[in-house]
Design a protein around this motif. Structure first.
Motif, PDB file in Angstrom:
ATOM      1  N   LEU A 283       0.807  -1.005   0.156  1.00 44.57           N
ATOM      2  CA  LEU A 283      -0.084   0.003   0.032  1.00 44.57           C
ATOM      3  C   LEU A 283       0.896   1.217   0.031  1.00 44.57           C
ATOM      4  CD1 LEU A 283      -2.871  -1.078   2.464  1.00 44.57           C
ATOM      5  CD2 LEU A 283      -2.988  -0.309   0.178  1.00 44.57           C
ATOM      6  N   GLY A 284       2.153   1.267   0.259  1.00 47.10           N
ATOM      7  CA  GLY A 284       2.993   2.363   0.522  1.00 47.10           C
ATOM      8  C   GLY A 284       2.850   3.278   1.716  1.00 47.10           C
ATOM      9  N   VAL A 285       2.230   2.468   2.700  1.00 44.27           N
ATOM     10  CA  VAL A 285       2.033   3.055   4.120  1.00 44.27           C
ATOM     11  C   VAL A 285       3.407   3.398   4.696  1.00 44.27           C
ATOM     12  CG1 VAL A 285       0.947   2.721   6.437  1.00 44.27           C
ATOM     13  CG2 VAL A 285      -0.263   2.229   4.328  1.00 44.27           C
ATOM     14  N   GLU A 286       3.703   4.646   5.271  1.00 46.36           N
ATOM     15  CA  GLU A 286       4.992   4.948   6.020  1.00 46.36           C
ATOM     16  C   GLU A 286       4.817   4.225   7.383  1.00 46.36           C
ATOM     17  OE1 GLU A 286       5.320   8.920   5.832  1.00 46.36           O
ATOM     18  OE2 GLU A 286       5.870   9.037   3.789  1.00 46.36           O
ATOM     19  N   ARG A 287       6.042   3.903   7.898  1.00 45.43           N
ATOM     20  CA  ARG A 287       6.117   3.279   9.170  1.00 45.43           C
ATOM     21  C   ARG A 287       6.580   4.183  10.215  1.00 45.43           C
ATOM     22  NH1 ARG A 287       6.627  -2.221   8.759  1.00 45.43           N
ATOM     23  NH2 ARG A 287       5.919  -2.795   6.509  1.00 45.43           N
ATOM     24  N   ASP A 288       6.449   4.089  11.614  1.00 45.52           N
ATOM     25  CA  ASP A 288       7.158   4.791  12.552  1.00 45.52           C
ATOM     26  C   ASP A 288       8.550   4.444  13.179  1.00 45.52           C
ATOM     27  OD1 ASP A 288       6.613   2.673  14.503  1.00 45.52           O
ATOM     28  OD2 ASP A 288       4.866   3.818  15.183  1.00 45.52           O
ATOM     29  N   GLY A 289       9.167   4.685  14.148  1.00 45.58           N
ATOM     30  CA  GLY A 289      10.212   4.181  14.382  1.00 45.58           C
ATOM     31  C   GLY A 289      10.310   2.727  15.048  1.00 45.58           C
ATOM     32  N   ARG A 290       8.843   2.236  15.192  1.00 48.69           N
ATOM     33  CA  ARG A 290       8.590   0.839  15.925  1.00 48.69           C
ATOM     34  C   ARG A 290       8.192  -0.025  14.746  1.00 48.69           C
ATOM     35  NH1 ARG A 290       5.451   1.033  20.968  1.00 48.69           N
ATOM     36  NH2 ARG A 290       3.993   2.413  19.540  1.00 48.69           N
ATOM     37  N   SER A 291       8.200   0.557  13.527  1.00 46.53           N
ATOM     38  CA  SER A 291       7.809  -0.325  12.184  1.00 46.53           C
ATOM     39  C   SER A 291       6.124  -0.476  12.256  1.00 46.53           C
ATOM     40  CB  SER A 291       8.284  -1.701  12.300  1.00 46.53           C
ATOM     41  OG  SER A 291       7.731  -2.711  13.164  1.00 46.53           O
ATOM     42  N   ASN A 292       5.583   0.282  12.894  1.00 45.44           N
ATOM     43  CA  ASN A 292       4.218   0.202  13.196  1.00 45.44           C
ATOM     44  C   ASN A 292       3.849   1.363  12.042  1.00 45.44           C
ATOM     45  OD1 ASN A 292       3.771  -1.356  15.540  1.00 45.44           O
ATOM     46  ND2 ASN A 292       4.240   0.496  16.763  1.00 45.44           N
ATOM     47  N   ALA A 293       2.306   1.119  11.688  1.00 46.19           N
ATOM     48  CA  ALA A 293       1.930   2.047  10.566  1.00 46.19           C
ATOM     49  C   ALA A 293       1.776   3.549  10.986  1.00 46.19           C
ATOM     50  CB  ALA A 293       0.383   1.620  10.039  1.00 46.19           C
ATOM     51  N   SER A 294       2.500   4.411  10.502  1.00 46.19           N
ATOM     52  CA  SER A 294       2.618   5.790  10.845  1.00 46.19           C
ATOM     53  C   SER A 294       1.140   6.580  10.658  1.00 46.19           C
ATOM     54  CB  SER A 294       3.613   6.364  10.225  1.00 46.19           C
ATOM     55  OG  SER A 294       3.904   7.709  10.688  1.00 46.19           O
ATOM     56  N   ALA A 295       0.526   6.823  11.599  1.00 42.79           N
ATOM     57  CA  ALA A 295      -0.728   7.497  11.860  1.00 42.79           C
ATOM     58  C   ALA A 295      -1.059   8.161  13.181  1.00 42.79           C
ATOM     59  CB  ALA A 295      -1.788   6.546  11.522  1.00 42.79           C
ATOM     60  N   GLU A 296      -1.141   9.324  13.182  1.00 43.55           N
ATOM     61  CA  GLU A 296      -1.290  10.054  14.343  1.00 43.55           C
ATOM     62  C   GLU A 296      -2.592   9.805  15.112  1.00 43.55           C
ATOM     63  OE1 GLU A 296      -1.972  14.889  15.759  1.00 43.55           O
ATOM     64  OE2 GLU A 296      -1.296  14.350  13.823  1.00 43.55           O
ATOM     65  N   TYR A 297      -2.292   9.636  16.472  1.00 37.95           N
ATOM     66  CA  TYR A 297      -3.636   9.205  17.268  1.00 37.95           C
ATOM     67  C   TYR A 297      -4.518  10.447  17.153  1.00 37.95           C
ATOM     68  CZ  TYR A 297      -6.259   7.740  21.363  1.00 37.95           C
ATOM     69  OH  TYR A 297      -7.516   7.638  21.964  1.00 37.95           O
ATOM     70  N   GLY A 298      -5.813   9.973  17.218  1.00 42.12           N
ATOM     71  CA  GLY A 298      -6.920  11.032  17.022  1.00 42.12           C
ATOM     72  C   GLY A 298      -7.438  11.233  15.618  1.00 42.12           C
ATOM     73  N   LYS A 299      -6.410  11.042  14.619  1.00 45.43           N
ATOM     74  CA  LYS A 299      -6.582  11.412  13.193  1.00 45.43           C
ATOM     75  C   LYS A 299      -6.520   9.911  12.452  1.00 45.43           C
ATOM     76  CE  LYS A 299      -4.535  16.147  12.814  1.00 45.43           C
ATOM     77  NZ  LYS A 299      -3.715  17.065  12.360  1.00 45.43           N
ATOM     78  N   PHE A 300      -5.829   9.077  12.732  1.00 42.09           N
ATOM     79  CA  PHE A 300      -5.577   7.750  12.163  1.00 42.09           C
ATOM     80  C   PHE A 300      -5.342   7.924  10.690  1.00 42.09           C
ATOM     81  CE2 PHE A 300      -8.324   7.756  15.992  1.00 42.09           C
ATOM     82  CZ  PHE A 300      -7.661   7.000  16.869  1.00 42.09           C
ATOM     83  N   THR A 301      -5.005   8.778  10.231  1.00 39.58           N
ATOM     84  CA  THR A 301      -4.739   8.854   8.731  1.00 39.58           C
ATOM     85  C   THR A 301      -3.309   8.439   8.286  1.00 39.58           C
ATOM     86  OG1 THR A 301      -4.334  11.297   8.681  1.00 39.58           O
ATOM     87  CG2 THR A 301      -6.608  10.413   8.349  1.00 39.58           C
ATOM     88  N   THR A 302      -3.117   7.622   7.341  1.00 42.39           N
ATOM     89  CA  THR A 302      -1.563   7.315   7.042  1.00 42.39           C
ATOM     90  C   THR A 302      -1.218   8.367   5.757  1.00 42.39           C
ATOM     91  OG1 THR A 302      -2.458   5.722   5.153  1.00 42.39           O
ATOM     92  CG2 THR A 302      -2.026   4.997   7.475  1.00 42.39           C
TER      93      THR A 302
END
Length: 494
Positions: A432-451
Motif C-alpha cells: 500500500l506504500g504506508v509509511e512506518r514509525d520508528g517501531r515499524s508500526n503504521a505511521s498515523a497520528e492518534y486522533g486522526k488515524f490517517t496514513t
C-alpha cells in the motif's frame, strides 16, 4: 450516587471460580456468576467521585490510568444499584461496543484508578460491566439494528480483531457498506484465536460477529489482502480502507539451538489449539500437544499465563515459566502510586492451576536463557539458563547481569516463546506504500488515524503496537470516526 457510604457498608465481592483441579479437565469459562442482589450491592460501592479517574483513560509513566474507552462507570454502577439494568446497558454501550470482551479479558485499569481503592478495595466495575451485557443477551435486549439509511460508500476493514470489529461496527452504524477481511478461517482475530476458550468462550465472539453480520457488515474470511485479494482491487472496489491487522510479528529468542524442533511461538501454540478445539474437539490432532512433556514458557504476562493454562489442559508432565524481570511487590511500590495502573504481584488462573496440580507456582524470576540443546533427532531436550541481577551500567541504565554459579539445565521437550510482539507484518503495508514509525508500526497520528496514503487509515495494534483490547476498541472507534469524516465531510460518530 444512590448509596451514601456504600463502599464502607459492603465489601468487594468477585465471582468465585471453579476449583482448579476441576476446570483443568475442560475448556469452558471458569468464573461462576453472582446474584443480582450482590451485583446491586457492588454497584452501591461506587462513590460517584467528583473526579472519576476510573474513566479518565490517561497515560501516566507509560501506562494507562483508567479506561481507554472512557466508560461511564459511575453512571452504570449507580443504575445497576437501582435495578435499572436496561438503562445501565445504554450507558455502557455509549462508549464500548463489546463489553462482553473487555468484561472478560481486560486487566481493568478502571479499577486500578478507582478512588475507593485508596481507602478500601476498588469497585468491582469489570464484574458489573460483564454482568450488564450478559444479562442483556440473556433477556433478548440485544437485537440486530441495521442502519435506517445507507450512504452508498464502501469501506474495507482489514483484520477482524477488536479494533477491526469496533471500526466496522461504528462505520456500519453510520450507514456505510462495510466489508471486513480476515485471513483466518473465522472472524475475531486475537479474540478468536489468541485468547483461550477458558478466558473467552468462542461462542461469545461468534455471537457478536453474527449480530454484526445481521446488521449488514460483510465478513470475508480465509482471505489475506495483498495475497489472496490484490491491493489494486482493494483500491478500486472501496472508497476507504482501515488497516486493523494487529501487531502479529512475535518477538524471537535467537539463541544457540533455536532451530530445534519443539520450540514455538506462543501464538502458534494457542491458535492451533483453539482451531483444533473448535474444528474437532482436538480429535484431528492438528495442534501442538504438550501432553506428557516438560514444558517451558519463556515470558510472563497474559500470553504466558494462557500457555500455562493450555499446556496443563493437555496434561503436560511439568510446567515452568521463566521471567527475566524481578517478581513484583504484593502492594503498590512507592514509585507506582495511585492512580497509575497497579503493577503488583498476582496469581492468575494458569499459575493457580499449576499450584493445584504440582504444588508450586510455575514462575521463576530473574532468569535469562542461554541456549537450547537437542537430542540426536533434532528435538529440543534441554534449556540452559542463568540467574541475573539488575544493576546500573556506566550510563546509569538498569541492565541484567549474569550471576556466576547460578547456571541451570531444565528438561524441556516443548518450549513456548511468549515475549510479546515487535510490530505488524510487512507485506500489506509495503504494497500500500504506508509509511512506518520508528517501531515499524503504521505511521498515523492518534486522533486522526490517517496514513500518508489518502483514504487509508490505521488503528489498533498495527498503529500503536501491542496493547490492551480496550485500547484496540478505542482506536477502532476513533478510526471509524475519522474515516466517516473523510467520506462525508462531517461525522456524528463518537
Amino acid at each position: 450516587m444512590g448509596k451514601l457510604n456504600g463502599f464502607l457498608e459492603y465489601d468487594r465481592i468477585l465471582p468465585e471460580d471453579r476449583a482448579p483441579l476441576e476446570r483443568v479437565n475442560d475448556w469452558n469459562e471458569f468464573h461462576y456468576k453472582i446474584s443480582e442482589e450482590t451485583l446491586q450491592e457492588q454497584g452501591a460501592r461506587c462513590m460517584n467521585c467528583g473526579t472519576p479517574f476510573c474513566h479518565s483513560g490517561i497515560m501516566i509513566n507509560g501506562m494507562v490510568s483508567g479506561c481507554p474507552n472512557h466508560n461511564l462507570n459511575p453512571e452504570w454502577n449507580d443504575l445497576v444499584y437501582r435495578g435499572l439494568w436496561q438503562e445501565a446497558l445504554k450507558r455502557l454501550l455509549k462508549t464500548n461496543n463489546f463489553p462482553e470482551f473487555t468484561g472478560r479479558v481486560c486487566p481493568a485499569p478502571c479499577e486500578g484508578a478507582c478512588a475507593a481503592g485508596l481507602a478500601v478495595k476498588p469497585v468491582a466495575s469489570k464484574t458489573i460491566e460483564c454482568a450488564i451485557i450478559d444479562k442483556a443477551f440473556e433477556e433478548g435486549w440485544i437485537v440486530p439494528k441495521p442502519p435506517a439509511r445507507r450512504t452508498g460508500k464502501k469501506v474495507a476493514v482489514i483484520g477482524s480483531g477488536p479494533s477491526g470489529l469496533a471500526c466496522a461496527d461504528q462505520l456500519n452504524k453510520a450507514g456505510h457498506w462495510v466489508t471486513v477481511f480476515e485471513r483466518a478461517d473465522r472472524a475475531g482475530g486475537l479474540l478468536m484465536y489468541g485468547i483461550p476458550n477458558m478466558k473467552l468462550h468462542k461462542r461469545v465472539v461468534q455471537r457478536r460477529v453474527d449480530l454484526m453480520a445481521e446488521e449488514g457488515v460483510m465478513f470475508i474470511t480465509g482471505t489475506e489482502v495483498g495475497k489472496d485479494y490484490p491491493v489494486s482491487k482493494l483500491k478500486k472496489d472501496f472508497d476507504a480502507v482501515v488497516l486493523c491487522g494487529g501487531a502479529s510479528k512475535p518477538r524471537d529468542l535467537p539463541l544457540e539451538g533455536r532451530n530445534l524442533k519443539g520450540i514455538h511461538f506462543a501464538v502458534e501454540f494457542l491458535k492451533a489449539n483453539t482451531k483444533s478445539l473448535l474444528d474437532s474437539n482436538h480429535t484431528d490432532g492438528n495442534f501442538i500437544s504438550a501432553a506428557g512433556k516438560d514444558v517451558i514458557v519463556i515470558g510472563g504476562g497474559d500470553t504466558g499465563t494462557d500457555c500455562v493454562g493450555t499446556a496443563i489442559r493437555h496434561k503436560c508432565r511439568s510446567i515452568n515459566q521463566l521471567e527475566i524481570m524481578p517478581m513484583l511487590s504484593v502492594e503498590r511500590a512507592h514509585n507506582n502510586p495511585w492512580p497509575e495502573f497497579p503493577r503488583v504481584y498476582k496469581v492468575d488462573y494458569g499459575q493457580e492451576e499449576a499450584v493445584g496440580l504440582y504444588g508450586e507456582d510455575p514462575r521463576h524470576y530473574c532468569i535469562t536463557s542461554k541456549k537450547f540443546v537437542g537430542d540426536e533427532n533434532g528435538q529440543v531436550k534441554e534449556l540452559h539458563t542463568v540467574e541475573v541481577e539488575w544493576v546500573k551500567d556506566d550510563l546509569g541504565r538498569i541492565i541484567p547481569r549474569d550471576i556466576p554459579g547460578t547456571e541451570k539445565v531444565w528438561p524441556a521437550q516443548l518450549v513456548l516463546l511468549a515475549m510479546g510482539f515487535t510490530g505488524p507484518e510487512d507485506s500489506l503495508l509495503s504494497q500500500l506504500g504506508v509509511e512506518r514509525d520508528g517501531r515499524s508500526n503504521a505511521s498515523a497520528e492518534y486522533g486522526k488515524f490517517t496514513t500518508n496514503v489518502e483514504g487509508v487509515f490505521a488503528a489498533g495494534d498495527m498503529r500503536r503496537g501491542q496493547s490492551l483490547v480496550a485500547w484496540s476498541i478505542n482506536e477502532g472507534r476513533g478510526a471509524a470516526r475519522e474515516c466517516d469524516r473523510f467520506l462525508m465531510g462531517t461525522t456524528s460518530l463518537a
